[in-house]
Motif scaffolding. Structure first.
Motif, short mmCIF file in Angstrom:
data_model
loop_
_atom_site.label_atom_id
_atom_site.label_comp_id
_atom_site.label_asym_id
_atom_site.label_seq_id
_atom_site.Cartn_x
_atom_site.Cartn_y
_atom_site.Cartn_z
N ALA A 369 -40.65 -48.32 0.03
CA ALA A 369 -39.74 -49.44 0.29
C ALA A 369 -38.81 -49.13 1.45
O ALA A 369 -38.61 -49.96 2.34
N HIS A 370 -38.25 -47.94 1.44
CA HIS A 370 -37.31 -47.54 2.50
C HIS A 370 -37.99 -47.55 3.86
O HIS A 370 -37.41 -48.04 4.85
N LEU A 371 -39.21 -47.05 3.93
CA LEU A 371 -39.90 -47.00 5.23
C LEU A 371 -40.32 -48.39 5.70
O LEU A 371 -40.27 -48.69 6.89
N HIS A 372 -40.73 -49.25 4.79
CA HIS A 372 -41.03 -50.63 5.17
C HIS A 372 -39.76 -51.35 5.64
O HIS A 372 -39.82 -52.15 6.58
N GLU A 373 -38.64 -51.04 5.01
CA GLU A 373 -37.38 -51.62 5.46
C GLU A 373 -37.05 -51.16 6.87
O GLU A 373 -36.62 -51.96 7.72
N LEU A 374 -37.24 -49.87 7.14
CA LEU A 374 -36.99 -49.36 8.49
C LEU A 374 -37.90 -50.04 9.52
O LEU A 374 -37.51 -50.25 10.67
#
Length: 413
Positions: A369-374
């Motif tokens: 989730a964090h990497l997709h947000e980035l």
């Protein structure tokens, strides 16, 4: 029961168990007797007050319970001999035994006996010394609770069948058991620093006990680089404790923490220890993790973090001691690196290989989730955060992930 009494009982539990095992050489019954003594204290001390020598009180009660257990267990082998030995023991010495006596470290080495594999020794030690529940240990090992309960029971039986004695192991034997002891201390600290379940993010009594025991171990083998590295890792990590939550107990991610709240004395000590360990030219996983923690500690703010260096340390860690959690951390670090070989897509590619090892574990989902947000994919990230929240067993983690999902969902409307 007051927080003070609860904390005192948790601190004394491994010491009482160690004393009973040392005297009577029966690990399984000693553990039962210790639990009964702790229960008696929890019921009596809030009303009558904590005795002058609480440790001696618990050992006295535990020894009496141990005699009762033996007398009531008619099916045990050598019942007559054991009852006679216990019944003639000088229980009165428990009340006057010096409060400074602490068998916790010796108990750890007993739990890491050579007849046990690390997969059995570590959970047993977490149960006996760390005070973790079977459910908490199972969560740390990513196995069902019933599986872990059977593993711990088998470990106790194997120690009993081997006739293991409560005594300091010879140097060669101690060296053989050391990796299991270190891994156990590491897991106890992690459970204390980021609790796997419950309403609180941290359990200070566990992380504090892990640091205390590791300091004791370091005092006995200060030349071992992995012991030094583990102590450094704990200190550098624990230094952030005051900045990790809001006044209401909500989780604050590392990037958003007020670094002025970090404990500079712990950072200084941890940095000095890891610097010394790295000069010994025998790298290990705890030194490498401590080195990562030191890089974070050096940065005055999140933007100044040396992510290429952290990614390189995790890559070295993967080669030294492969572990899916290390790969997950490396993926996050790689995602933060700008330029060729870095960025969110490179991080997601690394995470793709972890499905078979971590499955739908909430931390893998949260990392994705964090990497997709980035990468700017807010809707995808929101769905993953929500999925991770549904699987998280720690309330502060669940709340943090739920808020992240809600924030991204609101932004996409």
């Amino acid at each position: 029961m007051s927080d003070y009494v609860e904390g005192l009982l948790r601190e004394l539990a491994p010491q009482v168990l160690g004393a009973l095992v040392r005297r009577y050489s029966d690990f399984d019954d000693a553990e039962d007797a210790t639990q009964e003594a702790l229960l008696a204290a929890a019921l009596q001390w809030p009303a009558s007050g904590v005795p002058d020598n609480p440790r001696g009180w618990l050992i006295t009660v535990g020894a009496r319970r141990l005699i009762d257990l033996v007398r009531s267990d008619a099916a045990r082998r050598l019942r007559e001999e054991r009852e006679a030995r216990l019944a003639t023991a000088d229980i009165a010495q428990s009340a006057t035994e010096p409060a400074s006596t602490d068998d916790s470290l010796a108990l750890m080495f007993l739990c890491c006996h050579p007849v046990l594999t690390p997969a059995s020794a570590i959970p047993l030690t977490l149960r006996a010394v760390g005070g973790l529940s079977t459910a908490e240990i199972a969560a740390a090992f990513l196995v069902p609770e019933a599986t872990m309960a059977q593993r711990i029971s088998r470990a106790k039986r194997r120690i009993a069948d081997a006739g293991a004695r409560f005594e300091e192991p010879a140097p060669a034997e101690a060296a053989e058991r050391l990796p299991s002891v270190l891994h156990t201390l590491y897991l106890v600290f992690n459970e204390g620093y980021a609790s796997s379940a419950g309403a609180e993010l941290a359990r200070r009594e566990l992380s504090g006990e892990a640091i205390r025991l590791t300091r004791s171990l370091y005092a006995t083998v200060p030349e071992d680089p992995e012991v030094t590295g583990l102590l450094a890792l704990m200190l550098l990590t624990d230094a952030r404790r005051q900045a990790r939550t809001t006044a209401a107990g909500a989780l604050i991610p590392l990037a958003d923490q007020d670094r002025s709240l970090w404990d500079s004395a712990l950072i200084e000590e941890g940095t000095r220890l890891i610097s010394a360990a790295l000069t010994r030219r025998r790298l290990g996983e705890y030194q490498l993790q401590a080195a990562v923690a030191a890089v974070h500690a050096e940065a005055p703010n999140a933007e100044a973090t040396d992510w290429p260096r952290i990614a390189a340390l995790y890559a070295l860690h993967e080669r030294t001691a492969p572990n899916p959690v290390v790969t997950l951390n490396r993926a996050i670090a790689v995602a933060m690196v700008e330029g060729p070989g870095g960025g969110p897509e490179a991080g997601l590619e690394l995470l793709a290989g972890l499905d078979g090892q971590l499955g739908d574990h909430h931390r893998l989902l949260a990392a994705r989730a964090h990497l997709h947000e980035l990468a700017g994919r807010g809707e995808v990230a929101a769905a993953l955060y929500a999925d991770a929240a549904a699987r998280a067993t720690s309330q502060p983690e669940r709340d943090h992930l739920t808020l992240a999902a809600a924030r991204l969902t609101a932004q996409s409307r």
